[in-house]
Design a protein around this motif. Structure first.
Motif, PDB file in Angstrom:
ATOM      1  N   SER A  87      47.958  42.330   5.753  1.00 13.92           N
ATOM      2  CA  SER A  87      48.638  43.002   6.876  1.00 13.92           C
ATOM      3  C   SER A  87      47.685  43.460   7.981  1.00 13.92           C
ATOM      4  N   LYS A  88      46.390  43.440   7.735  1.00 17.44           N
ATOM      5  CA  LYS A  88      45.413  43.840   8.751  1.00 17.44           C
ATOM      6  C   LYS A  88      45.168  42.722   9.770  1.00 17.44           C
ATOM      7  N   ARG A  90      46.034  39.756  12.533  1.00 22.53           N
ATOM      8  CA  ARG A  90      46.983  39.511  13.625  1.00 22.53           C
ATOM      9  C   ARG A  90      46.907  38.044  14.024  1.00 22.53           C
ATOM     10  N   LYS A  91      48.063  37.419  14.141  1.00 19.78           N
ATOM     11  CA  LYS A  91      48.127  35.992  14.468  1.00 19.78           C
ATOM     12  C   LYS A  91      47.436  35.668  15.793  1.00 19.78           C
ATOM     13  N   SER A  93      44.910  37.026  17.111  1.00 17.21           N
ATOM     14  CA  SER A  93      43.562  37.590  17.160  1.00 17.21           C
ATOM     15  C   SER A  93      42.557  36.617  17.778  1.00 17.21           C
ATOM     16  N   TYR A 122      43.802  35.417  10.304  1.00 23.86           N
ATOM     17  CA  TYR A 122      45.216  35.165  10.051  1.00 23.86           C
ATOM     18  C   TYR A 122      45.454  33.676   9.796  1.00 23.86           C
TER      19      TYR A 122
END
Length: 168
Positions: A87-88, A90-91, A93, A122
């Motif tokens: 969950s950390k 980000r797509k 990123s 991600y």
């Protein structure tokens, strides 16, 4: 040597940053520190294990049990946790780098992967997910190298604290 790649992060003196077990002997203890800088400390981090009966396991550090362990290396962060992408991550990123990691396929086989191009965490995690891995662990970044002559992939050189290899 059939295959080799770096297997986790290490300190300036090339000693492992976290747990390292070789032939059933603990050479470096589990690193439980959470509040430090760097990918290793992004939570949850994890451990890759080869058991005495040759089974591969990837688990969160907090779930690691030193039982029946022949080899183990600790790294981080976990890419996949019980089938879900960390969950950390980000797509969109822009934190891109060469990356390598390990996951366990549905049939129990171990999958090692290294990106040939820069990729974010991600999308790297999504690669393991697309192969059906339930758990996967990030091993390292820009210093990653792989030796796999069968596929004409022979990156040589570099200093590594821990490597994974297959010999015949």
């Amino acid at each position: 040597m059939v295959f080799a790649m770096n297997a986790g992060m290490y300190k300036k003196d090339l000693s492992p940053l976290g747990l390292f077990i070789e032939n059933g002997k603990e050479k470096n203890s589990l690193n439980r520190k959470k509040d430090a800088y760097g990918n290793f400390y992004m939570q949850p981090n994890g451990v890759f294990v080869i058991t005495n009966d040759q089974k591969g396991i990837v688990c969160k550090t907090e779930d690691f049990q030193n039982q029946n362990v022949k080899y183990a290396t600790q790294s981080g962060p976990m890419l996949l946790i019980e089938g879900g992408i960390n969950s950390k991550f980000r797509k969109p990123s822009e934190n891109i780098n060469i990356r390598n990691g390990v996951g366990i396929l549905p049939n129990g086989n171990v999958l090692f992967a290294m990106s040939k191009e820069k990729i974010n965490l991600y999308n790297f995690a999504d690669f393991f997910k697309s192969r059906g891995c339930k758990n996967a662990l990030y091993l390292d970044g820009f210093v990653s190298k792989t030796y796999l002559p069968k596929k004409d992939y022979g990156q040589l050189g570099g200093n590594f604290g821990v490597i994974i290899g297959e010999i015949k």
